[in-house]
Design an enzyme around this catalytic site. Sequence first.
Site, PDB file in Angstrom:
ATOM      1  N   LYS A   1       1.416  -0.791  -0.002  1.00  0.00           N
ATOM      2  CA  LYS A   1      -0.029   0.038  -0.280  1.00  0.00           C
ATOM      3  C   LYS A   1       0.553   1.510  -0.034  1.00  0.00           C
ATOM      4  O   LYS A   1       1.760   1.462   0.721  1.00  0.00           O
ATOM      5  CB  LYS A   1      -1.005  -0.234   1.215  1.00  0.00           C
ATOM      6  CG  LYS A   1      -1.820   0.852   1.084  1.00  0.00           C
ATOM      7  CD  LYS A   1      -3.047   1.018   1.988  1.00  0.00           C
ATOM      8  CE  LYS A   1      -2.326   1.506   3.339  1.00  0.00           C
ATOM      9  NZ  LYS A   1      -2.565   2.762   3.963  1.00  0.00           N
TER      10      LYS A   1
ATOM     11  N   ASP B   1      -3.253   4.369  -2.118  1.00  0.00           N
ATOM     12  CA  ASP B   1      -3.992   4.634  -1.425  1.00  0.00           C
ATOM     13  C   ASP B   1      -4.262   6.430  -1.077  1.00  0.00           C
ATOM     14  O   ASP B   1      -3.097   7.177  -0.120  1.00  0.00           O
ATOM     15  CB  ASP B   1      -3.798   4.177   0.180  1.00  0.00           C
ATOM     16  CG  ASP B   1      -4.972   4.366   1.209  1.00  0.00           C
ATOM     17  OD1 ASP B   1      -5.684   4.783   1.233  1.00  0.00           O
ATOM     18  OD2 ASP B   1      -4.242   4.828   2.421  1.00  0.00           O
TER      19      ASP B   1
ATOM     20  N   LYS C   1      -7.148   8.467  -1.574  1.00  0.00           N
ATOM     21  CA  LYS C   1      -8.521   8.534  -0.331  1.00  0.00           C
ATOM     22  C   LYS C   1      -8.649  10.198  -1.285  1.00  0.00           C
ATOM     23  O   LYS C   1      -9.062  11.084  -0.832  1.00  0.00           O
ATOM     24  CB  LYS C   1      -8.224   8.685   0.567  1.00  0.00           C
ATOM     25  CG  LYS C   1      -7.276   7.318   1.469  1.00  0.00           C
ATOM     26  CD  LYS C   1      -7.994   7.926   2.552  1.00  0.00           C
ATOM     27  CE  LYS C   1      -7.648   7.004   3.754  1.00  0.00           C
ATOM     28  NZ  LYS C   1      -6.336   6.073   3.813  1.00  0.00           N
ATOM     29  N   LEU C   2      -8.660  10.270  -2.668  1.00  0.00           N
ATOM     30  CA  LEU C   2      -9.126  11.288  -3.137  1.00  0.00           C
ATOM     31  C   LEU C   2     -10.583  11.797  -2.719  1.00  0.00           C
ATOM     32  O   LEU C   2     -11.729  11.229  -2.783  1.00  0.00           O
ATOM     33  CB  LEU C   2      -9.252  11.309  -4.526  1.00  0.00           C
ATOM     34  CG  LEU C   2      -8.309  10.332  -5.380  1.00  0.00           C
ATOM     35  CD1 LEU C   2      -7.844  10.903  -7.251  1.00  0.00           C
ATOM     36  CD2 LEU C   2      -7.275  10.894  -5.177  1.00  0.00           C
TER      37      LEU C   2
ATOM     38  N   ASP D   1     -12.966  15.138  -3.942  1.00  0.00           N
ATOM     39  CA  ASP D   1     -12.794  16.476  -4.820  1.00  0.00           C
ATOM     40  C   ASP D   1     -14.303  16.713  -5.143  1.00  0.00           C
ATOM     41  O   ASP D   1     -15.185  15.727  -5.589  1.00  0.00           O
ATOM     42  CB  ASP D   1     -11.591  16.897  -5.276  1.00  0.00           C
ATOM     43  CG  ASP D   1     -11.017  18.333  -5.183  1.00  0.00           C
ATOM     44  OD1 ASP D   1     -12.696  19.026  -6.092  1.00  0.00           O
ATOM     45  OD2 ASP D   1     -10.431  18.760  -6.202  1.00  0.00           O
TER      46      ASP D   1
ATOM     47  N   THR E   1     -11.123   5.516  10.836  1.00  0.00           N
ATOM     48  CA  THR E   1     -11.247   4.987  11.686  1.00  0.00           C
ATOM     49  C   THR E   1     -11.437   6.006  12.383  1.00  0.00           C
ATOM     50  O   THR E   1     -11.372   5.796  14.130  1.00  0.00           O
ATOM     51  CB  THR E   1     -10.440   3.456  11.808  1.00  0.00           C
ATOM     52  OG1 THR E   1      -9.246   4.164  11.024  1.00  0.00           O
ATOM     53  CG2 THR E   1     -11.016   2.415  11.442  1.00  0.00           C
TER      54      THR E   1
ATOM     55  N   ARG F   1      -4.132  -7.333  13.853  1.00  0.00           N
ATOM     56  CA  ARG F   1      -2.607  -7.175  14.639  1.00  0.00           C
ATOM     57  C   ARG F   1      -2.258  -8.973  14.862  1.00  0.00           C
ATOM     58  O   ARG F   1      -3.226  -9.134  15.584  1.00  0.00           O
ATOM     59  CB  ARG F   1      -2.232  -6.347  15.800  1.00  0.00           C
ATOM     60  CG  ARG F   1      -2.508  -5.613  15.957  1.00  0.00           C
ATOM     61  CD  ARG F   1      -1.795  -4.703  15.571  1.00  0.00           C
ATOM     62  NE  ARG F   1      -0.781  -2.662  15.324  1.00  0.00           N
ATOM     63  CZ  ARG F   1      -0.640  -2.955  13.845  1.00  0.00           C
ATOM     64  NH1 ARG F   1      -1.511  -3.280  13.521  1.00  0.00           N
ATOM     65  NH2 ARG F   1      -0.546  -1.656  13.955  1.00  0.00           N
TER      66      ARG F   1
ATOM     67  N   GLN G   1      -3.989   2.121  17.062  1.00  0.00           N
ATOM     68  CA  GLN G   1      -5.235   0.823  16.866  1.00  0.00           C
ATOM     69  C   GLN G   1      -6.272   0.654  17.490  1.00  0.00           C
ATOM     70  O   GLN G   1      -5.311   0.084  18.392  1.00  0.00           O
ATOM     71  CB  GLN G   1      -4.954  -0.526  15.587  1.00  0.00           C
ATOM     72  CG  GLN G   1      -4.304  -0.079  14.575  1.00  0.00           C
ATOM     73  CD  GLN G   1      -4.732   0.880  13.006  1.00  0.00           C
ATOM     74  OE1 GLN G   1      -6.231   0.320  13.391  1.00  0.00           O
ATOM     75  NE2 GLN G   1      -4.408   0.500  12.517  1.00  0.00           N
TER      76      GLN G   1
ATOM     77  N   ARG H   1       2.451  -1.632  10.419  1.00  0.00           N
ATOM     78  CA  ARG H   1       3.985  -1.642  11.633  1.00  0.00           C
ATOM     79  C   ARG H   1       4.414  -2.648  12.295  1.00  0.00           C
ATOM     80  O   ARG H   1       5.743  -3.108  11.964  1.00  0.00           O
ATOM     81  CB  ARG H   1       4.040  -0.246  12.327  1.00  0.00           C
ATOM     82  CG  ARG H   1       4.083   0.486  12.109  1.00  0.00           C
ATOM     83  CD  ARG H   1       2.999   2.006  13.293  1.00  0.00           C
ATOM     84  NE  ARG H   1       1.604   1.564  13.182  1.00  0.00           N
ATOM     85  CZ  ARG H   1       0.720   2.824  14.018  1.00  0.00           C
ATOM     86  NH1 ARG H   1       0.966   2.402  14.294  1.00  0.00           N
ATOM     87  NH2 ARG H   1      -0.987   2.556  13.669  1.00  0.00           N
TER      88      ARG H   1
HETATM   89  O1  C5P Z   1       0.556   0.461  10.978  1.00  0.00           O
HETATM   90  P1  C5P Z   1      -1.102  -0.036  10.755  1.00  0.00           P
HETATM   91  O2  C5P Z   1      -0.940  -1.768  10.834  1.00  0.00           O
HETATM   92  O3  C5P Z   1      -1.567   0.015  11.764  1.00  0.00           O
HETATM   93  O4  C5P Z   1      -1.232   0.167   9.604  1.00  0.00           O
HETATM   94  C1  C5P Z   1      -2.918   0.439   9.120  1.00  0.00           C
HETATM   95  C2  C5P Z   1      -2.461   0.974   7.703  1.00  0.00           C
HETATM   96  O5  C5P Z   1      -4.130   1.097   7.355  1.00  0.00           O
HETATM   97  C3  C5P Z   1      -2.215   2.612   8.047  1.00  0.00           C
HETATM   98  O6  C5P Z   1      -1.785   2.865   6.555  1.00  0.00           O
HETATM   99  C4  C5P Z   1      -3.339   3.401   8.427  1.00  0.00           C
HETATM  100  O7  C5P Z   1      -2.871   4.751   7.554  1.00  0.00           O
HETATM  101  C5  C5P Z   1      -4.454   2.070   7.560  1.00  0.00           C
HETATM  102  N1  C5P Z   1      -5.443   2.821   7.880  1.00  0.00           N
HETATM  103  C6  C5P Z   1      -6.469   2.563   8.957  1.00  0.00           C
HETATM  104  N2  C5P Z   1      -7.700   2.725   9.563  1.00  0.00           N
HETATM  105  C7  C5P Z   1      -8.162   2.684   8.090  1.00  0.00           C
HETATM  106  C8  C5P Z   1      -8.002   3.554   7.283  1.00  0.00           C
HETATM  107  C9  C5P Z   1      -6.784   3.194   6.468  1.00  0.00           C
HETATM  108  O8  C5P Z   1      -5.282   2.282   9.807  1.00  0.00           O
HETATM  109  N3  C5P Z   1      -9.337   3.009   8.457  1.00  0.00           N
END
Ligand code: C5P
Length: 231
Positions: A34, A61, A63-64, A66, A120, A182, A191, A212
């Site tokens: 991504k 990603d 996220k447009l 407009d 989220t 996770r 999260q 992460r």
């Molecule tokens: O590091 P982690 O696993 O938390 O990354 C999740 C990815 O998903 C990040 O790029 C975050 O910006 C993205 N994301 C999210 N929740 C959303 C939309 C995108 O965590 N609703």
Amino acid sequence: MIPAEKIIVALDTNDADKLQSLFHALKGEKIWVKIGMEVFFAFGPDVIFMAKDLGFKIFLDLKLHDIPNTVSQGLKSLSRLNVDMMNIHAAGGKEMMLKSYDALSSLQNRPLLIAVTQLTSTTQEQMNLEQRIPGKIEESVLHFAKLAHECKLDGVVSSPLEVKAIKNLLGKKFLTVTPGIRPAGKDLNDQKRVTTPKEALDLGTDYMVIGRPITGAADPKAALHEILKGK
Ligand code: C5P
């Protein structure tokens, strides 16, 4: 076992060395990557060409959000990069989503087009008081998902915990792309509503966005392989 084709590794960094080392560690894996604002705005289209050369599928990603003409033409410009998935905000409205679908529909190998519903990071209070949308977040997510489905989009970004309700309402083919994953026992970072990869798979998610737990690991390839084992 979790199929590698369902894993989208979120490459969130603006550090060129870190990006190169992640590419190096993950090359040869049948995963998606991504590429979001942080990476794309730092390195531009070159990063897409690099990821493609390494054989990764790409979720761009950005996220447009407009007016319909700007978003649909923006997508058309981005489609020259030949990515596999792009996204727009459902809050941009039906006309914007329909025009976006139309802009891509005639392309050979068009990318999947996914809608963002409620971020989220948006709390119930923010949604009710700032956006002035009454009701529960989940209701708004389902409402936006339904609008996206009516506009022929391929699916939505959602929490894995919302997948069942979305699939019940809109059918199995409507895709769910789910962050908030996770592996058991790993740091949640920021999260809040998370599932393990195995739980997300069992809930019916189509693509898991994982950042992460893989990118922050001392050995990202080993961390990915632990996840693929269904931990
Ligand atoms: O590091 P982690 O696993 O938390 O990354 C999740 C990815 O998903 C990040 O790029 C975050 O910006 C993205 N994301 C999210 N929740 C959303 C939309 C995108 O965590 N609703």
